[in-house]
Design a protein around this motif. Structure first.
Motif, PDB file in Angstrom:
ATOM      1  N   CYS A 371       0.813  -1.214   0.000  1.00 30.69           N
ATOM      2  CA  CYS A 371       0.000   0.000   0.000  1.00 30.69           C
ATOM      3  C   CYS A 371       0.849   1.268   0.000  1.00 30.69           C
ATOM      4  O   CYS A 371       0.342   2.352  -0.288  1.00 30.69           O
ATOM      5  N   SER A 372       2.132   1.144   0.325  1.00 30.47           N
ATOM      6  CA  SER A 372       3.005   2.323   0.281  1.00 30.47           C
ATOM      7  C   SER A 372       3.412   2.692  -1.140  1.00 30.47           C
ATOM      8  O   SER A 372       4.017   3.742  -1.362  1.00 30.47           O
ATOM      9  N   THR A 373       3.104   1.831  -2.121  1.00 27.28           N
ATOM     10  CA  THR A 373       3.476   2.108  -3.513  1.00 27.28           C
ATOM     11  C   THR A 373       2.441   2.969  -4.239  1.00 27.28           C
ATOM     12  O   THR A 373       2.745   3.529  -5.298  1.00 27.28           O
ATOM     13  N   GLY A 374       1.215   3.052  -3.731  1.00 25.74           N
ATOM     14  CA  GLY A 374       0.153   3.775  -4.422  1.00 25.74           C
ATOM     15  C   GLY A 374      -0.442   3.016  -5.590  1.00 25.74           C
ATOM     16  O   GLY A 374      -1.279   3.549  -6.318  1.00 25.74           O
ATOM     17  N   LYS A 375      -0.042   1.746  -5.770  1.00 25.25           N
ATOM     18  CA  LYS A 375      -0.535   0.927  -6.875  1.00 25.25           C
ATOM     19  C   LYS A 375      -1.681   0.032  -6.393  1.00 25.25           C
ATOM     20  O   LYS A 375      -1.861  -0.165  -5.196  1.00 25.25           O
ATOM     21  N   PRO A 376      -2.463  -0.529  -7.309  1.00 25.20           N
ATOM     22  CA  PRO A 376      -3.593  -1.387  -6.903  1.00 25.20           C
ATOM     23  C   PRO A 376      -3.144  -2.568  -6.045  1.00 25.20           C
ATOM     24  O   PRO A 376      -2.180  -3.271  -6.375  1.00 25.20           O
ATOM     25  N   VAL A 377      -3.855  -2.771  -4.934  1.00 24.38           N
ATOM     26  CA  VAL A 377      -3.573  -3.883  -4.025  1.00 24.38           C
ATOM     27  C   VAL A 377      -4.871  -4.648  -3.810  1.00 24.38           C
ATOM     28  O   VAL A 377      -5.872  -4.079  -3.351  1.00 24.38           O
ATOM     29  N   TYR A 378      -4.856  -5.930  -4.151  1.00 25.46           N
ATOM     30  CA  TYR A 378      -6.022  -6.794  -3.975  1.00 25.46           C
ATOM     31  C   TYR A 378      -5.730  -7.788  -2.841  1.00 25.46           C
ATOM     32  O   TYR A 378      -4.650  -8.377  -2.779  1.00 25.46           O
ATOM     33  N   VAL A 379      -6.711  -7.967  -1.967  1.00 21.20           N
ATOM     34  CA  VAL A 379      -6.560  -8.827  -0.783  1.00 21.20           C
ATOM     35  C   VAL A 379      -7.426 -10.067  -0.956  1.00 21.20           C
ATOM     36  O   VAL A 379      -8.571  -9.982  -1.402  1.00 21.20           O
ATOM     37  N   ILE A 380      -6.870 -11.204  -0.571  1.00 21.55           N
ATOM     38  CA  ILE A 380      -7.639 -12.438  -0.577  1.00 21.55           C
ATOM     39  C   ILE A 380      -7.542 -13.077   0.810  1.00 21.55           C
ATOM     40  O   ILE A 380      -6.478 -13.116   1.422  1.00 21.55           O
ATOM     41  N   GLY A 381      -8.674 -13.539   1.312  1.00 14.96           N
ATOM     42  CA  GLY A 381      -8.715 -14.192   2.617  1.00 14.96           C
ATOM     43  C   GLY A 381      -9.089 -13.283   3.757  1.00 14.96           C
ATOM     44  O   GLY A 381      -9.031 -13.696   4.922  1.00 14.96           O
ATOM     45  N   ARG A 399     -10.054   3.547   3.344  1.00 13.90           N
ATOM     46  CA  ARG A 399      -9.158   4.569   2.807  1.00 13.90           C
ATOM     47  C   ARG A 399      -8.883   4.374   1.320  1.00 13.90           C
ATOM     48  O   ARG A 399      -8.100   5.112   0.734  1.00 13.90           O
ATOM     49  N   GLY A 400      -9.495   3.372   0.724  1.00 16.92           N
ATOM     50  CA  GLY A 400      -9.308   3.142  -0.708  1.00 16.92           C
ATOM     51  C   GLY A 400      -7.976   2.531  -1.064  1.00 16.92           C
ATOM     52  O   GLY A 400      -7.552   2.602  -2.233  1.00 16.92           O
ATOM     53  N   LEU A 401      -7.307   1.904  -0.086  1.00 17.47           N
ATOM     54  CA  LEU A 401      -5.985   1.341  -0.350  1.00 17.47           C
ATOM     55  C   LEU A 401      -6.047  -0.061  -0.922  1.00 17.47           C
ATOM     56  O   LEU A 401      -5.139  -0.478  -1.644  1.00 17.47           O
ATOM     57  N   THR A 402      -7.100  -0.812  -0.591  1.00  8.68           N
ATOM     58  CA  THR A 402      -7.196  -2.198  -1.040  1.00  8.68           C
ATOM     59  C   THR A 402      -8.600  -2.513  -1.545  1.00  8.68           C
ATOM     60  O   THR A 402      -9.569  -1.818  -1.223  1.00  8.68           O
ATOM     61  N   ARG A 403      -8.675  -3.581  -2.337  1.00  8.28           N
ATOM     62  CA  ARG A 403      -9.953  -4.148  -2.777  1.00  8.28           C
ATOM     63  C   ARG A 403      -9.859  -5.660  -2.662  1.00  8.28           C
ATOM     64  O   ARG A 403      -8.760  -6.228  -2.716  1.00  8.28           O
ATOM     65  N   ASP A 404     -10.991  -6.292  -2.486  1.00  6.91           N
ATOM     66  CA  ASP A 404     -11.017  -7.754  -2.410  1.00  6.91           C
ATOM     67  C   ASP A 404     -10.818  -8.352  -3.805  1.00  6.91           C
ATOM     68  O   ASP A 404     -11.358  -7.848  -4.798  1.00  6.91           O
ATOM     69  N   LEU A 405     -10.054  -9.430  -3.878  1.00 12.88           N
ATOM     70  CA  LEU A 405      -9.831 -10.126  -5.142  1.00 12.88           C
ATOM     71  C   LEU A 405     -11.008 -11.057  -5.407  1.00 12.88           C
ATOM     72  O   LEU A 405     -11.335 -11.916  -4.581  1.00 12.88           O
ATOM     73  N   THR A 406     -11.627 -10.881  -6.553  1.00  9.92           N
ATOM     74  CA  THR A 406     -12.783 -11.717  -6.902  1.00  9.92           C
ATOM     75  C   THR A 406     -12.506 -12.619  -8.096  1.00  9.92           C
ATOM     76  O   THR A 406     -13.198 -13.625  -8.291  1.00  9.92           O
ATOM     77  N   GLY A 407     -11.531 -12.253  -8.919  1.00 11.53           N
ATOM     78  CA  GLY A 407     -11.273 -12.989 -10.148  1.00 11.53           C
ATOM     79  C   GLY A 407     -11.875 -12.325 -11.367  1.00 11.53           C
ATOM     80  O   GLY A 407     -11.566 -12.701 -12.503  1.00 11.53           O
ATOM     81  N   PRO A 418      -3.548   7.931  -2.461  1.00 13.21           N
ATOM     82  CA  PRO A 418      -2.360   8.482  -1.783  1.00 13.21           C
ATOM     83  C   PRO A 418      -1.617   7.366  -1.075  1.00 13.21           C
ATOM     84  O   PRO A 418      -2.204   6.659  -0.250  1.00 13.21           O
ATOM     85  N   PRO A 419      -0.350   7.149  -1.384  1.00 11.98           N
ATOM     86  CA  PRO A 419       0.389   6.034  -0.784  1.00 11.98           C
ATOM     87  C   PRO A 419       0.369   6.096   0.743  1.00 11.98           C
ATOM     88  O   PRO A 419       0.399   7.176   1.344  1.00 11.98           O
ATOM     89  N   LEU A 420       0.303   4.929   1.360  1.00 10.95           N
ATOM     90  CA  LEU A 420       0.353   4.837   2.818  1.00 10.95           C
ATOM     91  C   LEU A 420       1.757   5.217   3.278  1.00 10.95           C
ATOM     92  O   LEU A 420       2.740   4.590   2.886  1.00 10.95           O
TER      93      LEU A 420
END
Length: 442
Positions: A371-381, A399-407, A418-420
């Motif tokens: 999340c410190s990169t400011g790029k898309p981050v998808y979380v699973i689990g 904060r809009g830093l992550t989204r759930d991975l759905t496929g 904004p990067p963390l």
């Protein structure tokens, strides 16, 4: 005409400016890191030291618990107590083996007299456990000894200045607190992650906001009241506490620039977008098994259609059945490369060159770095997490830093935020706390 004598300035005795009276002992220009050997904990300390500009004059000391046998069941003890208990158990066991059974049954004094060689051995002296541990450990990192670190802080303090001590991890708490007690006038002690004891034993505590989850109304309902003091801080944060969103780390801009250069020949030619997949392992509050690996593989097979390439790596906590399943299912995919753990670790290169990240929900450190990169981050689990880690995952999504991975994601459609950057606030608070003591950084 009689000369006029001007009055001395208030508080002036020698007439010299105050800075010359104080010398340079108010400038912090050296640091010690107290770690537990875990990369996730020590990287937080390294990140703080680097951000403060002290990495050129810094040493690392490790706190080492006894291992093997009954020590697994004693790991809840503070490290100094654990070491004494382990030494006592070994002493009793050794004597038990040397003493005849008949003497034990008679109840006679079974304490053997040490031989002349044993009497001359440094292991027989008080405080010998540290010497013994160093003798048996072939690593070059010294063992964290509060007395030695305090002595280092007091040594030549007028010329070298006070010592900044940064510690992270439960096992380091007692050592860091002891250093502060032994040399309060020559140290500034920072404990990363809440120590679960009196916070005035340290100069500053840096801890994620979710460490205080148990004090929230929802957190109080999840555990019995008697267990709350053991699971969370007992009081709300005060001026000694700096709250962060995630975990601190050392993957700052300068580190990633260096990593980008070091990995350019290998990662720059890869087809874009480059998807980085970081797989952790189950924890007490985020449990999963092959079921999550199956879900991950299924989602990756779908999103690979919109990826140029993907690189997968596993952490030291990843169970073999999970890594084997992912490797078996995706190892032969033309777009996928799986790091087998051999050779140099590509983690920083992945952070620098990756266009998007998929991270399992168990690792606060890996999520904070991504999340410190400011790029898309998808979380699973994330739905498998419990307790305060639910609050952590929720804070990242809000904060809009992550989204759930759905496929169903199209990896060609990028999004940003904004990067963390928790480190900025931490460094600001450290500088302010030092200034309150009349100290500054070099």
């Amino acid at each position: 005409m009689r000369s006029i004598k001007l009055p001395e300035p208030p508080g002036s005795v020698t007439g010299m400016p105050e800075i010359f009276d104080r010398g340079i002992s108010c400038v912090v220009r050296r640091a010690v890191i107290i770690g537990n050997g875990a990369a996730g904990a020590e990287n937080q300390c390294i990140g703080v030291v680097r951000a403060l500009g002290l990495s050129g004059n810094c040493t690392i000391h490790h706190v080492r618990r006894p291992k093997g046998g009954l020590n697994f069941w004693l790991r809840w003890l503070p490290v100094p107590v654990h070491k004494k208990v382990d030494y006592l158990l070994q002493h009793v066991q050794a004597n038990w083996l040397r003493v005849p059974l008949s003497r034990l049954l008679k109840g006679n004094d079974v304490e053997p007299r040490p031989s002349s060689a044993e009497r001359q051995s440094p292991l027989m002296s008080s405080g010998a456990y540290g010497l013994r541990a160093l003798a048996l450990d072939d690593r070059t990192v010294p063992e964290a000894d509060a007395g030695r670190i305090a002595a280092l802080a007091r040594e030549d303090v007028d010329r070298e200045g006070p010592l900044l001590v940064v510690a992270s991890g439960r096992d380091t708490v007692s050592v860091a607190a002891a250093v502060k007690k032994l040399a309060p006038e020559a140290t500034f002690v920072i404990q990363i992650q809440h120590p679960r004891q009196r916070i005035d034993h340290f100069d500053l505590i840096v801890t994620p906001l979710h460490d205080y989850y148990a004090l929230s109304p929802m957190g109080r309902q999840e555990v019995p009241r008697l267990l709350l003091p053991w699971l969370s801080p007992r009081q709300p944060p005060d001026k000694h506490v700096v709250l962060t969103i995630g975990a601190l780390h050392h993957a700052d801009a300068s580190t990633l620039r260096a990593a980008a250069s070091a990995w350019q020949s290998e990662l720059a030619p890869l087809a874009k977008p480059l998807l980085i997949v970081n797989v952790g392992g189950p924890t007490k509050h985020c449990q999963f098994g092959e079921d999550l690996a199956v879900e991950l593989v299924s989602a990756l097979k779908q999103v690979l259609n919109t990826c140029g390439s993907a690189r997968i790596s596993f952490s030291g906590r990843t169970p073999a059945q999970i890594s084997n399943l992912v490797t078996r299912e995706l190892g032969n995919h033309p777009k996928v490369y799986i790091w087998d753990g051999r050779g140099r670790n590509p983690h920083l290169g992945h952070l620098a060159w990756g266009d998007a990240f998929v991270v399992t929900a168990d690792s606060v450190s890996m999520l904070s770095e991504a999340c410190s990169t400011g790029k898309p981050v998808y979380v699973i689990g994330g739905e498998r997490c419990r307790w305060k880690f639910v609050a952590f995952q929720k804070s990242l999504r809000q904060r809009g830093l992550t989204r759930d991975l759905t496929g169903a994601e199209d990896m060609r459609e990028s999004w940003s935020y904004p990067p963390l950057n928790d480190m900025f606030d931490v460094v600001k608070r450290i500088r302010g706390s030092l200034a309150e003591r009349g100290w500054s950084l070099q």
